[in-house]
Every structure is written in structure tokens, then in C-alpha cells.
Design a protein around this motif. Structure first.
Motif, PDB file in Angstrom:
ATOM      1  N   GLN A  48       0.763  -1.155   0.076  1.00 38.73           N
ATOM      2  CA  GLN A  48      -0.109   0.148  -0.078  1.00 38.73           C
ATOM      3  C   GLN A  48       1.024   1.465   0.018  1.00 38.73           C
ATOM      4  N   LYS A  49       0.456   2.281  -0.676  1.00 39.16           N
ATOM      5  CA  LYS A  49       1.282   3.556  -0.885  1.00 39.16           C
ATOM      6  C   LYS A  49       1.122   3.983   0.485  1.00 39.16           C
ATOM      7  N   GLN A  99      -3.098   6.491  -0.730  1.00 39.36           N
ATOM      8  CA  GLN A  99      -2.636   5.379   0.050  1.00 39.36           C
ATOM      9  C   GLN A  99      -3.398   4.305  -0.369  1.00 39.36           C
ATOM     10  N   ARG A 100      -3.369   3.654  -1.750  1.00 39.42           N
ATOM     11  CA  ARG A 100      -3.984   2.527  -2.311  1.00 39.42           C
ATOM     12  C   ARG A 100      -3.309   1.529  -2.412  1.00 39.42           C
ATOM     13  N   GLN A 101      -3.560   0.201  -2.468  1.00 34.71           N
ATOM     14  CA  GLN A 101      -2.552  -0.862  -2.942  1.00 34.71           C
ATOM     15  C   GLN A 101      -3.169  -1.263  -4.390  1.00 34.71           C
ATOM     16  N   GLY A 127      -3.919  -8.623  -1.780  1.00 36.21           N
ATOM     17  CA  GLY A 127      -4.217  -7.089  -2.003  1.00 36.21           C
ATOM     18  C   GLY A 127      -5.870  -6.690  -2.479  1.00 36.21           C
ATOM     19  N   ALA A 173      -8.780  -4.606  -0.642  1.00 31.63           N
ATOM     20  CA  ALA A 173      -9.514  -3.715  -1.215  1.00 31.63           C
ATOM     21  C   ALA A 173     -10.995  -4.079  -1.493  1.00 31.63           C
TER      22      ALA A 173
END
Length: 189
Positions: A106-107, A112-114, A144, A148
């Protein structure tokens, strides 16, 4: 390129893989294992003719297996052009299939999404990879996608190297694993 029927598309893609992607010689794979050949599928997934065939063959394989999905994607970089090819072929058939990119982590900044692209939350997704030796990349992508909110329906690869990834993925995720081609079809042992 005009669309070939399913049998002709599969035959042509197999021909292109053998011609362009199979590299003979001792190599170290990303898994750290050594092999006498390397299947460089980026030479296929990023090729002007083969890319559309990848989309057509992979979409047909998933449809023939009865997998119902709304989005496709996997761990960046190997899965990205496969997902895009399926998305474009589906669109040419009047279908709405989105592509997603799964980062290794994740960013820590921005959104901040993976998983990048249209949201997979609550949607049926197929995790993709070009080829898998250990199953590590598809397993990370499944994790991941699930984090999500994606409902993973299957894992699909272009070429199965027959190194145990299928069993590991199916046991580890509880979803079926599909491969468009086996290493035997490529004449590799």
C-alpha cells in the motif's frame, strides 16, 4: 488486426510465444530458482499483434470456465498488460471489464491505495499474471484485491510452468487457477 476465431487466435498466440518469448539458456528466475529456459511474456503482452490475442484467448478461457467477473488485474508489472488486453477485448465485445493494478504494498502517500484503477470493492475480480513459478505474485495480488474489497473468483495465467504454483494458489486462496498454455504445449520439459 481482425479478430480471429478462438481456435485460430489460440494457435497464433502459441506460435508467437514459441517464436518470441521462449529464451533458452541457464537463467535465474525471480523466485531465485534456476532454469534452462526463460519465458519472457512481456515480449508477448507488449507486442502489437500478440497483445490482442492475449486478451482474446484469456477472456475466452475464463468465459469457457464459467467465471463471472467485472474486473481483472494483478501484481504490477507482469499482470498489467494482460489486464489491459482483456479490458480492451471485452470492450470490443460490448462488455464492461475494468483493469486494476495491484502494488506490492500500500502507498504511504496520496490516496494510500494498494489497488489502483476503478474500485474493486464489492466486485467480482480475476487475478492475473503472465506466468508463475512459485505462485508468490498471484498470492500477493489475491491478498491485495481482498483487502480492497474485491471478491476474487479465479487466478489466471498465460503460461503455467508446472512448478507447483497451481496447487499452492488453489490451496492458499480457495479459488480456481487457470492457464491458457502449459509448458508442454511450448515444447519445454
Amino acid at each position: 488486426m481482425t479478430s480471429l476465431d478462438g481456435t485460430a487466435a489460440r494457435a497464433r498466440l502459441l506460435e508467437l510465444i514459441k517464436e518470441l518469448a521462449v529464451v533458452h539458456g541457464r537463467v535465474t528466475l525471480s523466485s531465485g530458482k534456476e532454469a534452462d529456459y526463460y519465458i519472457d511474456l512481456r515480449r508477448i503482452t507488449l507486442h502489437h499483434e500478440a497483445s490482442a490475442l492475449v486478451g482474446q484467448v484469456m477472456l475466452a478461457m475464463l468465459d469457457d470456465a464459467g467465471i463471472d467477473f467485472e474486473a481483472v488485474g494483478g501484481l504490477t508489472l507482469g499482470a498489467d498488460p494482460v489486464a489491459t488486453a482483456i479490458m480492451h477485448v471485452a470492450r470490443s465485445q460490448g462488455r464492461a471489464v475494468d483493469a486494476a493494478v495491484v502494488r506490492k504494498a500500500q502507498k504511504a502517500y496520496g490516496m494510500q491505495r494498494q489497488v489502483e484503477g476503478p474500485s474493486v470493492e464489492g466486485r467480482r475480480v480475476v487475478v492475473l499474471e503472465d506466468t508463475s513459478t512459485t505462485g508468490a505474485s498471484p498470492l500477493a495480488a489475491v491478498e491485495g484485491m481482498r483487502k480492497a474489497g474485491g471478491q476474487v473468483q479465479a487466478v489466471a495465467v498465460i503460461v503455467d510452468r508446472a512448478t507447483g504454483a497451481q496447487a499452492l494458489i488453489e490451496e492458499g486462496t480457495g479459488v480456481p487457477y487457470f492457464a491458457a498454455f502449459s509448458k508442454d504445449e511450448l515444447g519445454l520439459d
